[in-house]
Design a protein around this motif. Structure first.
Motif, PDB file in Angstrom:
ATOM      1  N   SER A 158       0.823  -1.217   0.000  1.00 52.31           N
ATOM      2  CA  SER A 158       0.000   0.000   0.000  1.00 52.31           C
ATOM      3  C   SER A 158       0.851   1.259   0.000  1.00 52.31           C
ATOM      4  N   LEU A 159       2.045   1.190   0.601  1.00 48.55           N
ATOM      5  CA  LEU A 159       2.938   2.356   0.603  1.00 48.55           C
ATOM      6  C   LEU A 159       3.379   2.695  -0.811  1.00 48.55           C
ATOM      7  N   TYR A 160       3.707   1.676  -1.595  1.00 43.42           N
ATOM      8  CA  TYR A 160       4.125   1.910  -2.971  1.00 43.42           C
ATOM      9  C   TYR A 160       2.955   2.359  -3.839  1.00 43.42           C
ATOM     10  N   GLU A 161       1.771   1.816  -3.568  1.00 37.84           N
ATOM     11  CA  GLU A 161       0.599   2.229  -4.338  1.00 37.84           C
ATOM     12  C   GLU A 161       0.287   3.697  -4.104  1.00 37.84           C
ATOM     13  N   SER A 162       0.413   4.139  -2.856  1.00 42.72           N
ATOM     14  CA  SER A 162       0.190   5.558  -2.557  1.00 42.72           C
ATOM     15  C   SER A 162       1.247   6.434  -3.223  1.00 42.72           C
ATOM     16  N   ALA A 163       2.492   5.958  -3.200  1.00 48.06           N
ATOM     17  CA  ALA A 163       3.572   6.728  -3.827  1.00 48.06           C
ATOM     18  C   ALA A 163       3.385   6.809  -5.339  1.00 48.06           C
ATOM     19  N   ILE A 164       2.926   5.726  -5.965  1.00 45.17           N
ATOM     20  CA  ILE A 164       2.690   5.730  -7.416  1.00 45.17           C
ATOM     21  C   ILE A 164       1.584   6.707  -7.768  1.00 45.17           C
ATOM     22  N   ILE A 165       0.535   6.747  -6.953  1.00 51.05           N
ATOM     23  CA  ILE A 165      -0.570   7.687  -7.195  1.00 51.05           C
ATOM     24  C   ILE A 165      -0.074   9.121  -7.142  1.00 51.05           C
ATOM     25  N   GLU A 166       0.872   9.393  -6.236  1.00 48.15           N
ATOM     26  CA  GLU A 166       1.423  10.748  -6.103  1.00 48.15           C
ATOM     27  C   GLU A 166       2.496  11.049  -7.136  1.00 48.15           C
ATOM     28  N   GLY A 167       2.801  10.080  -8.017  1.00 46.14           N
ATOM     29  CA  GLY A 167       3.741  10.314  -9.112  1.00 46.14           C
ATOM     30  C   GLY A 167       5.191  10.024  -8.794  1.00 46.14           C
ATOM     31  N   ALA A 168       5.471   9.263  -7.744  1.00 41.38           N
ATOM     32  CA  ALA A 168       6.850   8.947  -7.385  1.00 41.38           C
ATOM     33  C   ALA A 168       7.416   7.896  -8.334  1.00 41.38           C
TER      34      ALA A 168
ATOM     35  N   HIS B 211      10.638   5.171  -9.649  1.00 40.81           N
ATOM     36  CA  HIS B 211      11.275   4.031  -9.011  1.00 40.81           C
ATOM     37  C   HIS B 211      12.399   4.458  -8.065  1.00 40.81           C
ATOM     38  N   MET B 212      13.224   5.406  -8.476  1.00 41.16           N
ATOM     39  CA  MET B 212      14.338   5.819  -7.631  1.00 41.16           C
ATOM     40  C   MET B 212      13.839   6.510  -6.369  1.00 41.16           C
ATOM     41  N   THR B 213      12.762   7.296  -6.510  1.00 46.44           N
ATOM     42  CA  THR B 213      12.178   7.950  -5.336  1.00 46.44           C
ATOM     43  C   THR B 213      11.628   6.917  -4.366  1.00 46.44           C
ATOM     44  N   ARG B 214      10.942   5.902  -4.905  1.00 45.19           N
ATOM     45  CA  ARG B 214      10.390   4.855  -4.043  1.00 45.19           C
ATOM     46  C   ARG B 214      11.498   4.058  -3.363  1.00 45.19           C
ATOM     47  N   LEU B 215      12.590   3.828  -4.101  1.00 46.04           N
ATOM     48  CA  LEU B 215      13.696   3.053  -3.531  1.00 46.04           C
ATOM     49  C   LEU B 215      14.340   3.775  -2.366  1.00 46.04           C
ATOM     50  N   PHE B 216      14.644   5.084  -2.557  1.00 46.44           N
ATOM     51  CA  PHE B 216      15.415   5.812  -1.549  1.00 46.44           C
ATOM     52  C   PHE B 216      14.549   6.521  -0.515  1.00 46.44           C
ATOM     53  N   LYS B 217      13.254   6.669  -0.774  1.00 46.55           N
ATOM     54  CA  LYS B 217      12.370   7.337   0.180  1.00 46.55           C
ATOM     55  C   LYS B 217      11.480   6.374   0.960  1.00 46.55           C
ATOM     56  N   ILE B 218      11.238   5.197   0.410  1.00 48.98           N
ATOM     57  CA  ILE B 218      10.378   4.230   1.097  1.00 48.98           C
ATOM     58  C   ILE B 218      11.154   2.965   1.458  1.00 48.98           C
ATOM     59  N   THR B 219      11.721   2.313   0.425  1.00 44.76           N
ATOM     60  CA  THR B 219      12.356   1.008   0.648  1.00 44.76           C
ATOM     61  C   THR B 219      13.564   1.108   1.572  1.00 44.76           C
ATOM     62  N   LEU B 220      14.496   1.982   1.241  1.00 46.03           N
ATOM     63  CA  LEU B 220      15.741   2.068   2.021  1.00 46.03           C
ATOM     64  C   LEU B 220      15.503   2.455   3.471  1.00 46.03           C
ATOM     65  N   PRO B 221      14.679   3.472   3.767  1.00 45.61           N
ATOM     66  CA  PRO B 221      14.449   3.789   5.192  1.00 45.61           C
ATOM     67  C   PRO B 221      13.815   2.642   5.980  1.00 45.61           C
ATOM     68  N   LEU B 222      12.946   1.848   5.323  1.00 47.08           N
ATOM     69  CA  LEU B 222      12.258   0.791   6.041  1.00 47.08           C
ATOM     70  C   LEU B 222      13.146  -0.426   6.302  1.00 47.08           C
ATOM     71  N   ILE B 223      14.122  -0.667   5.453  1.00 43.76           N
ATOM     72  CA  ILE B 223      15.012  -1.820   5.659  1.00 43.76           C
ATOM     73  C   ILE B 223      16.394  -1.364   6.126  1.00 43.76           C
ATOM     74  N   LEU B 224      16.461  -0.157   6.655  1.00 44.51           N
ATOM     75  CA  LEU B 224      17.758   0.399   7.063  1.00 44.51           C
ATOM     76  C   LEU B 224      18.485  -0.460   8.094  1.00 44.51           C
ATOM     77  N   PRO B 225      17.816  -1.059   9.090  1.00 44.99           N
ATOM     78  CA  PRO B 225      18.553  -1.923  10.021  1.00 44.99           C
ATOM     79  C   PRO B 225      19.240  -3.103   9.327  1.00 44.99           C
ATOM     80  N   VAL B 226      18.576  -3.680   8.315  1.00 41.59           N
ATOM     81  CA  VAL B 226      19.186  -4.784   7.571  1.00 41.59           C
ATOM     82  C   VAL B 226      20.388  -4.288   6.771  1.00 41.59           C
ATOM     83  N   VAL B 227      20.251  -3.113   6.154  1.00 39.12           N
ATOM     84  CA  VAL B 227      21.362  -2.535   5.389  1.00 39.12           C
ATOM     85  C   VAL B 227      22.529  -2.221   6.318  1.00 39.12           C
ATOM     86  N   ARG B 228      22.220  -1.758   7.508  1.00 47.79           N
ATOM     87  CA  ARG B 228      23.274  -1.412   8.470  1.00 47.79           C
ATOM     88  C   ARG B 228      24.080  -2.645   8.865  1.00 47.79           C
TER      89      ARG B 228
END
Length: 315
Positions: free
Chosen positions: A206-216, A218-235
Motif C-alpha cells: 500500500s505504501l508503494y501504491e500511494s507513492a505511485i498515485i502521487e507520481g513517485a 522508481h528511484m524515489t520509491r527506492l530511496f524514500k520508502i524502501t531504504l528507510p524501512l530496511i535500514l537496520p538490515v542494510v546497516r
C-alpha cells in the motif's frame, strides 16, 4: 457469614517425583544445548585470542625458545612502513567494496522484488551463483579474465577498438589494487541481494501504491520508502562487509600475493606472511600486527554504531 475454608492439597509423592524428573530433564537439556557450543567458543575462539595477546609480547619463531620483549613488537609495528601501506590498502577496500556491494544489491533486489519479470526466480539463482563458488575458484576465474594474452577483459576491449597490447592488469602496480575490487564485489553481491529481497518482501504494498498515485518514480520509491524501512538490515550488511574488507585476504593471496611490489598487500596478508612466510617467521610480531587489526575492527564497529542509525523509519 463465615469465611470459606481453604483446603491446601499437598502434591502426592508421585507428583513430586514427576516434577523433580521434569526439572532434571530440563537441566540436562540446557547443559547439553549450552555447554558444547560454549566450550567450542572458549576453546577455538576466546582461548586463541587471549593466547595471541601473550604471543604479541614475545620474540618467537614457533620453534626456538621464546623471548619476552614486552611492548616492543607494538612499537615496531607502529613504526613499520609496510603496516601503514597495508592499512592504506585496507581502507581503500573498506571505502569502495561495501558501498558498491550494498548499492548494487539494493538496486538488483528492488528490481527483482517490484518488477514483474518472468525470469525473477532464475535471476535470484543467477545472482547467488558466485556465492556457491569457493574463493579459490573466484580468484582463479578473475585472474584468467585479467590475463594479458588470453584474458576476457583485453579481448573485449580489443573488440571495442582498444588494444591493450597484452597488458596484464594484475602485474602493474597502478592497476592491480583496483583490479581486485570487481571480483570482490561480484562474489559478494548475490548474498546481499537475497537478504534485501527478503527484507523488502515485508514492506506493505500500500505504501508503494500511494507513492505511485502521487507520481513517485522508481528511484524515489527506492530511496524514500524502501531504504528507510530496511535500514537496520542494510546497516548490519554494511557492518559485515566492512569487517570482511578489513580481515579477509584469501582472494588477494591467490590473485596477487600482495604484489607487484606490495601494491596489493593488506594487513591480514602481511600478518599471514609474518607468521607462515618462507623467509622470515615471527609469531610474536605477527600477533602484534593482529592486535592492531583487532583494534581497527573494534573502532570501525563503534564508528558505525555511532553514525549509522540503528532503527528504520516507520510510516
Amino acid at each position: 457469614m463465615s469465611e470459606p475454608t481453604v483446603v491446601k492439597v499437598k502434591p502426592s509423592y508421585s507428583g513430586r517425583m514427576g516434577m523433580d524428573k521434569a526439572r532434571t530433564q530440563k537441566w540436562i537439556f540446557l547443559i547439553l544445548a549450552v555447554v558444547p557450543p560454549f566450550g567450542g567458543y572458549l576453546l577455538f575462539t576466546l582461548f586463541p585470542n587471549v593466547l595471541s595477546v601473550y604471543y604479541a609480547l614475545l620474540d618467537w619463531d614457533g620453534l626456538t625458545d621464546s623471548k619476552f620483549v614486552g611492548l616492543s613488537n607494538f612499537v615496531t609495528a607502529i613504526q613499520d612502513e609496510y603496516v601503514w601501506r597495508a592499512l592504506k590498502h585496507n581502507l581503500i577496500f573498506m571505502a569502495t567494496v561495501p558501498a558498491l556491494v550494498v548499492l548494487i544489491s539494493l538496486l538488483l533486489a528492488y528490481l527483482v522484488t517490484y518488477k514483474s519479470y518472468v525470469e525473477n526466480e532464475f535471476l535470484k539463482i543467477l545472482f547467488f551463483f558466485p556465492n556457491v563458488l569457493s574463493i579459490v575458484v573466484v580468484a582463479l576465474l578473475w585472474a584468467f579474465i585479467y590475463d594479458g594474452t588470453y584474458g576476457l577483459l583485453n579481448s573485449g576491449l580489443k573488440l571495442l577498438g582498444i588494444d591493450m597490447n597484452h597488458f596484464y592488469w594484475l602485474g602493474n602496480d597502478s592497476t592491480a589494487l583496483w583490479a581486485l575490487i570487481p571480483p570482490w564485489v561480484w562474489g559478494g553481491v548475490g548474498l546481499y541481494v537475497i537478504i534485501f529481497v527478503n527484507a523488502m518482501s515485508g514492506i506493505p504494498k500500500s505504501l508503494y501504491e500511494s507513492a505511485i498515485i502521487e507520481g513517485a518514480g522508481h528511484m524515489t520509491r527506492l530511496f524514500k520508502i524502501t531504504l528507510p524501512l530496511i535500514l537496520p538490515v542494510v546497516r548490519v550488511s554494511a557492518l559485515f562487509l566492512v569487517i570482511s574488507t578489513l580481515k579477509t585476504f584469501e582472494i588477494i593471496l591467490i590473485m596477487t600475493n600482495g604484489g607487484p611490489s606490495g601494491s596489493t598487500d593488506v594487513i591480514g596478508l602481511y600478518m599471514f606472511n609474518l607468521a607462515f612466510g618462507k623467509e622470515y617467521i615471527n609469531y610474536g610480531y605477527a600477533s602484534a600486527v593482529g592486535m592492531i587489526l583487532f583494534v581497527i575492527l573494534i573502532t570501525a564497529k563503534l564508528l558505525m554504531d555511532k553514525f549509522l542509525p540503528n532503527r528504520g523509519v516507520e510510516y
